[in-house]
Scaffold this active site. Structure first.
Site, PDB file in Angstrom:
ATOM      1  CG  HIS A   1      -0.494  -0.023   2.528  1.00  0.00           C
ATOM      2  ND1 HIS A   1       0.276   0.991   3.022  1.00  0.00           N
ATOM      3  CD2 HIS A   1      -0.619  -0.927   3.542  1.00  0.00           C
ATOM      4  CE1 HIS A   1       0.594   0.743   4.275  1.00  0.00           C
ATOM      5  NE2 HIS A   1       0.082  -0.438   4.620  1.00  0.00           N
TER       6      HIS A   1
ATOM      7  CG  HIS B   1       3.842  -1.369   2.530  1.00  0.00           C
ATOM      8  ND1 HIS B   1       2.728  -2.065   2.130  1.00  0.00           N
ATOM      9  CD2 HIS B   1       3.954  -1.589   3.855  1.00  0.00           C
ATOM     10  CE1 HIS B   1       2.198  -2.696   3.168  1.00  0.00           C
ATOM     11  NE2 HIS B   1       2.928  -2.415   4.232  1.00  0.00           N
TER      12      HIS B   1
ATOM     13  CB  CYS C   1      -0.602  -6.275  19.843  1.00  0.00           C
ATOM     14  SG  CYS C   1      -1.344  -5.719  18.279  1.00  0.00           S
TER      15      CYS C   1
ATOM     16  CB  CYS D   1       2.439  -4.808  17.417  1.00  0.00           C
ATOM     17  SG  CYS D   1       1.528  -3.278  17.500  1.00  0.00           S
TER      18      CYS D   1
ATOM     19  CB  CYS E   1      -2.809  -2.985  20.528  1.00  0.00           C
ATOM     20  SG  CYS E   1      -1.551  -2.243  19.488  1.00  0.00           S
TER      21      CYS E   1
ATOM     22  CG  HIS F   1      -2.604  -2.495  15.319  1.00  0.00           C
ATOM     23  ND1 HIS F   1      -1.351  -2.771  15.814  1.00  0.00           N
ATOM     24  CD2 HIS F   1      -2.470  -2.388  13.986  1.00  0.00           C
ATOM     25  CE1 HIS F   1      -0.491  -2.842  14.817  1.00  0.00           C
ATOM     26  NE2 HIS F   1      -1.142  -2.612  13.699  1.00  0.00           N
TER      27      HIS F   1
ATOM     28  CE  LYS G   1       1.922   2.718  10.469  1.00  0.00           C
ATOM     29  NZ  LYS G   1       1.676   1.293  10.436  1.00  0.00           N
TER      30      LYS G   1
ATOM     31  CE  LYS H   1      -5.594  -7.422   4.969  1.00  0.00           C
ATOM     32  NZ  LYS H   1      -5.220  -8.801   5.028  1.00  0.00           N
TER      33      LYS H   1
HETATM   34  N1  MSP Z   1       7.787  -6.359   8.901  1.00  0.00           N
HETATM   35  C1  MSP Z   1       7.954  -5.224   9.732  1.00  0.00           C
HETATM   36  C2  MSP Z   1       9.278  -4.546   9.487  1.00  0.00           C
HETATM   37  C3  MSP Z   1      10.474  -5.399   9.685  1.00  0.00           C
HETATM   38  S1  MSP Z   1      11.937  -4.585   9.252  1.00  0.00           S
HETATM   39  C4  MSP Z   1      13.146  -5.565   9.785  1.00  0.00           C
HETATM   40  C5  MSP Z   1       6.824  -4.234   9.461  1.00  0.00           C
HETATM   41  N2  MSP Z   1       6.228  -4.330   8.275  1.00  0.00           N
HETATM   42  S2  MSP Z   1       5.031  -3.398   7.767  1.00  0.00           S
HETATM   43  O1  MSP Z   1       4.753  -3.869   6.451  1.00  0.00           O
HETATM   44  O2  MSP Z   1       3.964  -3.393   8.692  1.00  0.00           O
HETATM   45  O3  MSP Z   1       5.539  -1.926   7.721  1.00  0.00           O
HETATM   46  C6  MSP Z   1       6.867  -1.600   7.493  1.00  0.00           C
HETATM   47  C7  MSP Z   1       7.088  -0.148   7.265  1.00  0.00           C
HETATM   48  O4  MSP Z   1       6.285   0.358   6.223  1.00  0.00           O
HETATM   49  C8  MSP Z   1       6.789   0.814   8.398  1.00  0.00           C
HETATM   50  O5  MSP Z   1       7.689   0.853   9.411  1.00  0.00           O
HETATM   51  C9  MSP Z   1       6.895   2.091   7.622  1.00  0.00           C
HETATM   52  O6  MSP Z   1       8.220   2.376   7.282  1.00  0.00           O
HETATM   53  C10 MSP Z   1       6.150   1.720   6.375  1.00  0.00           C
HETATM   54  N3  MSP Z   1       4.768   2.074   6.536  1.00  0.00           N
HETATM   55  C11 MSP Z   1       3.697   1.248   6.653  1.00  0.00           C
HETATM   56  N4  MSP Z   1       2.582   2.003   6.763  1.00  0.00           N
HETATM   57  C12 MSP Z   1       2.917   3.306   6.709  1.00  0.00           C
HETATM   58  C13 MSP Z   1       2.218   4.514   6.631  1.00  0.00           C
HETATM   59  N5  MSP Z   1       0.911   4.579   6.690  1.00  0.00           N
HETATM   60  N6  MSP Z   1       2.950   5.643   6.456  1.00  0.00           N
HETATM   61  C14 MSP Z   1       4.306   5.633   6.281  1.00  0.00           C
HETATM   62  N7  MSP Z   1       4.978   4.517   6.340  1.00  0.00           N
HETATM   63  C15 MSP Z   1       4.340   3.375   6.724  1.00  0.00           C
HETATM   64  O7  MSP Z   1       6.564  -3.402  10.293  1.00  0.00           O
END
Ligand code: MSP
Length: 504
Positions: free
Chosen positions: A23, A26, A131, A134, A148, A151, A299, A302
């Protein structure tokens, strides 16, 4: 043997959970890391950009169970969606690691064993609130109305025999390390947050799960699998060869930056350097911590359900338009609010009306007044000084991992060139030396902008480069060498072409 690391630049993105499709959140972190990596390539550095997917743990197991398939089948379905999304966004990652790969598994086991042998991993019983979203434990005080805090969903009480990483032993070592590396975390206010957190006292954390099978078994006790965060963080070294190609690893580690979101700062800036210290490995050189991209003040995730698919936005506004928005709209480190109106506005003002307009104007006037052949720039043009200031400010901002400021500095040259044209009105002049001078300067400014803006707009800058009659690839140019005033050769054919950024 110590390796010369002076000309290398290495960066990583978080590895993304495969419980959801890619999304905008990411894409945000990945585009910033990519643009910074592209900038360093223009500086002539030997760049490595790593991204990948986080595929173990309860969250993925549960997502797979819900679809009635195995977690591996589930991960195999989602991981390619990330690879494809990054290709479509022109992300220039040099590697893509999946935590289900063999090279990762051997490296995680080596890291676990090293921490265990150092005496920093021990068996204990854990009781607490967990959680799943998380993949983290919370203490009672951290819960908000029993939920949490991130979330806003109920946590689960868990009581388990776990192996623990003795994080509490690393407080002073971490503080000492950060005192010696005061610029390691960008932006700097995030460093204060990390130091403050360490000073409140660190709790040991569990590094294994007995109730779960979807993970990497501990090398000394295969009834337990590694905790997903221990497993995930290790990707940054396993991808470089830790455990599978140790010689390569020692030539590539430590990396310059881990690009992360602020939500995962504790894992990255506290747990991770402590794990590395325990295993006798140097911490990374730095962390670049971004804010959240919010949708309607929340934020995007999903779990929250307010997901925007980046690929839909590319269809609407183009890859470069989307990349530019992400980089220019929000200062890196702050939260940003995503809106469609904001996306269109930024596109129209900076791309259609500024850069697009400059490129179109220059080509039109050169065609009408200079016979379609670009004249040479004037060495003492008033734009020369503005260009060199723009180069310096752009360079400084990229070095600070501030793409929005870097682009604003680059755009100052576009704005100055547009006003230079408006003041001189070459479209009203008769063909001759005066028009040639104005247009040669405008072409030169546009040439420099094309190089400076390339990390944000890889496709359109290449197109402008060709339209002003230059050959080769912009990515092969070098800063500062190729952005010095006077590089436009003159005498080349300039073509207009379709609008680069049609107004939306
Ligand atoms: N799998 C773990 C990270 C492990 S790294 C060794 C994780 N994954 S995640 O897919 O949930 O999210 C990873 C990262 O995506 C977040 O830390 C952030 O950098 C980015 N983002 C996810 N959602 C976001 C927003 N809504 N806004 C900005 N960045 C965000 O956590």
């Amino acid at each position: 043997m110590p390796h010369d690391t002076s000309n290398r630049f290495s960066a990583t993105t978080p590895i993304y959970y495969v419980n959801a499709k890619p999304h905008l959140g990411h894409a945000y972190t990945t585009i910033v890391a990519d643009a910074v990596a592209r900038w360093h390539r223009l500086l002539g550095e030997d760049v490595h950009l790593l991204t990948g997917t986080d595929e173990h743990g309860l969250k993925i197991q549960q997502a797979a169970d819900a679809e009635g398939i195995s977690p591996k089948q589930f991960a195999d379905k989602i991981a390619p969606l990330f690879e494809q999304a990054w290709q479509r966004l022109d992300i220039t990652n040099d590697d893509f690691i999946r935590t289900t790969e063999a090279r990762h598994r051997v490296g995680v086991q080596k890291l676990l064993q090293a921490c265990y042998d150092a005496g920093d991993i021990e068996l204990d019983v854990y009781r607490g609130q967990y959680c799943v979203a998380c993949e983290a434990y919370f203490v009672e005080e951290e819960l908000v109305n029993g939920n949490c805090p991130i979330h806003q969903r109920p946590t689960t009480y868990v009581e388990e025999e776990n192996y623990f990483f003795r994080l509490s032993r690393f407080e002073q070592r971490l503080l000492d390390w950060y005192a010696k590396h005061p610029d390691a975390i960008k932006p700097s206010h995030r460093m204060n947050e990390v130091i403050g957190f360490i000073k409140t006292g660190l709790n040991d954390f569990s590094v294994s799960r007995k109730s779960l099978t979807w993970g990497i078994p501990l090398p000394w006790d295969d009834k337990h699998v590694a905790y997903v965060w221990f497993d995930a963080l290790a990707n940054y070294i396993t991808a470089h060869g830790y455990g599978s190609n140790d010689e390569q690893f020692s030539s590539r580690w430590p990396v310059d930056y881990h690009f992360i979101g602020k939500d995962i700062i504790r894992f990255h800036c506290v747990y991770w350097p402590a794990m590395l210290m325990s295993a006798g490995i140097e911490p990374p050189k730095g962390w670049a911590v971004g804010g959240w991209l919010l949708v309607g003040g929340e934020k995007m995730s999903k779990t929250t359900g307010n997901v925007v698919n980046p690929l839909d936005l590319i269809d609407e506004i183009g890859v470069d338009g989307f990349r530019y928005y992400v980089l220019a709209e929000t200062p890196y480190g702050n939260d940003g609010d995503f809106t469609y109106e904001g996306l269109t506005q930024r596109y129209n003002s900076d791309l259609a009306n500024n850069l697009g307009n400059l490129a179109a104007r220059v080509a039109t006037v050169v065609e009408k007044k200079c016979g379609g052949i670009g004249p040479k720039p004037n060495p003492s043009s008033p734009l020369a000084k503005i260009a060199s200031e723009a180069v310096a400010a752009t360079t400084a901002a990229w070095a600070e991992v501030q793409p929005s400021r870097a682009l604003d500095a680059t755009w100052s040259l576009i704005r100055a060139t547009n006003s230079h044209l408006e003041q001189n009105e070459p479209w009203k002049m008769e063909p001759g030396a005066a028009v040639d001078e104005v247009m040669g300067d405008a072409l030169e400014a546009l040439r420099i902008v094309t190089i400076l803006a390339n990390p944000a707009l890889p496709n359109t800058t290449q197109e402008i480069w060709s339209r002003i009659g230059l050959t080769g690839n912009v990515i092969d140019l070098r800063i500062p060498r190729d952005v010095a005033w006077g590089g436009y050769p003159g005498g080349t054919k300039v073509v207009k072409g379709d609008p680069l950024f049609p107004r939306r």
